[in-house]
Design a protein around this motif. Structure first.
Motif, PDB file in Angstrom:
ATOM      1  N   ILE A  89       0.836  -1.196   0.000  1.00  0.00           N
ATOM      2  CA  ILE A  89       0.000   0.000   0.000  1.00  0.00           C
ATOM      3  C   ILE A  89       0.873   1.250   0.000  1.00  0.00           C
ATOM      4  N   LEU A  90       1.898   1.270   0.829  1.00  0.00           N
ATOM      5  CA  LEU A  90       2.781   2.435   0.882  1.00  0.00           C
ATOM      6  C   LEU A  90       3.518   2.633  -0.429  1.00  0.00           C
ATOM      7  N   CYS A  91       3.895   1.540  -1.071  1.00  0.00           N
ATOM      8  CA  CYS A  91       4.553   1.652  -2.376  1.00  0.00           C
ATOM      9  C   CYS A  91       3.593   2.217  -3.425  1.00  0.00           C
ATOM     10  N   VAL A  92       2.339   1.829  -3.356  1.00  0.00           N
ATOM     11  CA  VAL A  92       1.344   2.343  -4.307  1.00  0.00           C
ATOM     12  C   VAL A  92       1.105   3.830  -4.073  1.00  0.00           C
ATOM     13  N   VAL A  93       0.930   4.214  -2.831  1.00  0.00           N
ATOM     14  CA  VAL A  93       0.664   5.616  -2.517  1.00  0.00           C
ATOM     15  C   VAL A  93       1.895   6.464  -2.823  1.00  0.00           C
TER      16      VAL A  93
END
Length: 89
Positions: free
Chosen positions: A17-21
Motif C-alpha cells: 500500500i505504501l509503495c502504491v501511494v
C-alpha cells in the motif's frame, strides 16, 4: 514514534500500500486495483496505517484520498526496496 511506524508497516500488504501511494495521493479504488485484493481487506489495513499516523486522509465528495504523512516513512520504504529488492530509487 519510530517503533510505532515500523510496527504499522511491518506487514507485506501494508508495505505494498505504501509503495502504491508513494509520494502522491491515492484513493481506495486505485489501491485495490494496484494491490489486487479485496476492498474490505485494503480498508482494514488503511485503517491501521491511519490510526498509527502513517497515512493521512483527504475527503473529496464520496472519495477518500490517502497520502503518507511523514517523508521519512517514504525514505525508509525506499531504502528497504533498495536493500531487499535491488530496486534503486
Amino acid at each position: 514514534m519510530a517503533a510505532r511506524a515500523l510496527k504499522a508497516i511491518a506487514h507485506p500488504l501494508r508495505l505494498k500500500i505504501l509503495c502504491v501511494v508513494g509520494d502522491q495521493e491515492a484513493c481506495v479504488q486505485d489501491i485495490v486495483e494496484a494491490v489486487g485484493t479485496s476492498q474490505s481487506n485494503i480498508s482494514q489495513h488503511l485503517a491501521i496505517l491511519r490510526e498509527k499516523g502513517v497515512l493521512l486522509t483527504r475527503k473529496d465528495a464520496n472519495r477518500v484520498f490517502y497520502r503518507v504523512g511523514d517523508q521519512r516513512t517514504l525514505q525508509l520504504v525506499g531504502m528497504m526496496r533498495e536493500v531487499f529488492c535491488g530496486v534503486e530509487n
